[in-house]
Design a protein around this motif. Structure first.
Motif, PDB file in Angstrom:
ATOM      1  N   LEU A 107      44.951  -2.580  39.960  1.00  0.00           N
ATOM      2  CA  LEU A 107      45.299  -3.803  40.700  1.00  0.00           C
ATOM      3  C   LEU A 107      46.349  -4.610  39.938  1.00  0.00           C
ATOM      4  O   LEU A 107      47.293  -5.137  40.537  1.00  0.00           O
ATOM      5  CB  LEU A 107      44.053  -4.650  40.941  1.00  0.00           C
ATOM      6  N   CYS A 108      46.162  -4.694  38.631  1.00  0.00           N
ATOM      7  CA  CYS A 108      47.130  -5.437  37.806  1.00  0.00           C
ATOM      8  C   CYS A 108      48.497  -4.769  37.824  1.00  0.00           C
ATOM      9  O   CYS A 108      49.531  -5.437  37.988  1.00  0.00           O
ATOM     10  CB  CYS A 108      46.615  -5.552  36.374  1.00  0.00           C
ATOM     11  N   ASP A 109      48.522  -3.465  37.663  1.00  0.00           N
ATOM     12  CA  ASP A 109      49.788  -2.744  37.587  1.00  0.00           C
ATOM     13  C   ASP A 109      50.535  -2.744  38.918  1.00  0.00           C
ATOM     14  O   ASP A 109      51.756  -2.926  38.959  1.00  0.00           O
ATOM     15  CB  ASP A 109      49.552  -1.303  37.132  1.00  0.00           C
ATOM     16  N   PRO A 115      46.437  -9.704  33.685  1.00  0.00           N
ATOM     17  CA  PRO A 115      45.179  -9.122  33.213  1.00  0.00           C
ATOM     18  C   PRO A 115      44.115 -10.158  32.866  1.00  0.00           C
ATOM     19  O   PRO A 115      42.926  -9.859  32.932  1.00  0.00           O
ATOM     20  CB  PRO A 115      45.604  -8.331  31.973  1.00  0.00           C
ATOM     21  N   ASP A 116      44.539 -11.373  32.487  1.00  0.00           N
ATOM     22  CA  ASP A 116      43.575 -12.413  32.138  1.00  0.00           C
ATOM     23  C   ASP A 116      43.311 -13.368  33.297  1.00  0.00           C
ATOM     24  O   ASP A 116      42.740 -14.451  33.102  1.00  0.00           O
ATOM     25  CB  ASP A 116      44.062 -13.209  30.923  1.00  0.00           C
ATOM     26  N   SER A 117      43.708 -12.978  34.490  1.00  0.00           N
ATOM     27  CA  SER A 117      43.499 -13.839  35.655  1.00  0.00           C
ATOM     28  C   SER A 117      42.011 -13.991  35.954  1.00  0.00           C
ATOM     29  O   SER A 117      41.267 -13.001  35.962  1.00  0.00           O
ATOM     30  CB  SER A 117      44.207 -13.248  36.876  1.00  0.00           C
ATOM     31  N   PHE A 188      44.845 -16.372  50.037  1.00  0.00           N
ATOM     32  CA  PHE A 188      44.229 -16.638  48.735  1.00  0.00           C
ATOM     33  C   PHE A 188      44.890 -15.826  47.638  1.00  0.00           C
ATOM     34  O   PHE A 188      45.078 -16.301  46.513  1.00  0.00           O
ATOM     35  CB  PHE A 188      42.738 -16.306  48.798  1.00  0.00           C
ATOM     36  N   LEU A 189      45.291 -14.605  47.947  1.00  0.00           N
ATOM     37  CA  LEU A 189      45.800 -13.683  46.938  1.00  0.00           C
ATOM     38  C   LEU A 189      47.264 -13.928  46.584  1.00  0.00           C
ATOM     39  O   LEU A 189      47.699 -13.619  45.468  1.00  0.00           O
ATOM     40  CB  LEU A 189      45.613 -12.257  47.426  1.00  0.00           C
ATOM     41  N   LEU A 190      48.021 -14.484  47.500  1.00  0.00           N
ATOM     42  CA  LEU A 190      49.464 -14.616  47.324  1.00  0.00           C
ATOM     43  C   LEU A 190      49.876 -15.288  46.015  1.00  0.00           C
ATOM     44  O   LEU A 190      50.805 -14.808  45.349  1.00  0.00           O
ATOM     45  CB  LEU A 190      50.067 -15.366  48.514  1.00  0.00           C
ATOM     46  N   PRO A 191      49.240 -16.381  45.578  1.00  0.00           N
ATOM     47  CA  PRO A 191      49.671 -17.000  44.315  1.00  0.00           C
ATOM     48  C   PRO A 191      49.424 -16.149  43.078  1.00  0.00           C
ATOM     49  O   PRO A 191      49.969 -16.429  42.008  1.00  0.00           O
ATOM     50  CB  PRO A 191      48.831 -18.291  44.264  1.00  0.00           C
TER      51      PRO A 191
END
Length: 208
Positions: A107-109, A115-117, A188-191
């Motif tokens: 998901l991060c890549d 990664p620290d979200s 919600f995910l966009l930011p």
């Protein structure tokens, strides 16, 4: 006569010595029995303490049945579907955290999520399949804290969280992520995402 009396006295003394020996032997046997009882009591107390410790540990980490080997660190919601132990309702899916490093890293890549979200620490799923759960939902910090605090699974939870990702079947190697963004979670995910984004001008948008 005196010799006979002496012999009688000697016999009495010998009989007394035998009785004393029997008494000492009996006392020793009683002592051994008491020591054995004490050892048995200690063993029983140790077993009870060990059993109590196992029960407490299971309640704190994974609910009444504790976490299974290789499974999630905790399970909540009273859902019994797919669980060999625990869960009061067979028709309800359990709630488990998304903890797979492979899923979180992908998901991060792919979407450029930091990664620290905190977002990654609040993902849940309703599937015990650790490798590829079907849906990934997000909950607030307060809801996550409430779930973690319910170590005895006293809350019956039918639905919770906002769906962010759906699992997709990859037909080729064009995508490295097994999850697509769900329509419900775009706002919600966009930011949180910095990749897989396209900025359209008004003309391009009208042309579509």
């Amino acid at each position: 006569g005196d010799a006979a009396a002496g012999a009688a006295n000697a016999g009495d003394a010998a009989a007394g010595a035998v009785n004393a020996g029997d008494a000492a032997s009996g006392a020793a046997d009683a002592g051994d029995a008491a020591a054995g009882a004490a050892d048995a009591g200690d063993a029983a107390a140790g077993a009870a303490a060990k059993a109590e410790g196992v029960e407490t540990e299971g309640a704190e980490t994974g609910g009444p049945a504790g976490p299974s080997a290789g499974g999630p660190s905790w399970v909540r919601g009273q859902g019994g579907r797919g669980r060999s132990k625990g869960g009061m309702h067979a028709g309800i899916d359990p709630i488990v955290p998304v903890e797979s490093p492979e899923i979180l890293q992908s998901l991060c890549d792919f979407y450029g999520i930091a990664p620290d979200s905190p977002l990654l620490q609040h993902l849940l799923t309703r599937n015990l399949e650790k490798a590829r759960p079907k849906r990934l939902n997000v909950v607030s910090s307060s809801v996550m804290d409430l779930l973690k605090a319910d170590v005895r699974e006293q809350l019956k939870i039918i639905a919770t969280g906002l769906k962010l990702f759906d699992r997709q079947e990859l037909k080729d190697a064009s995508s490295t992520c097994a999850y697509r963004i769900a329509q419900e979670g775009i706002s919600f995910l966009l930011p949180h995402i910095t990749r897989q984004r396209v900025h359209l001008g008004l003309e391009d948008f009208l042309g579509l």
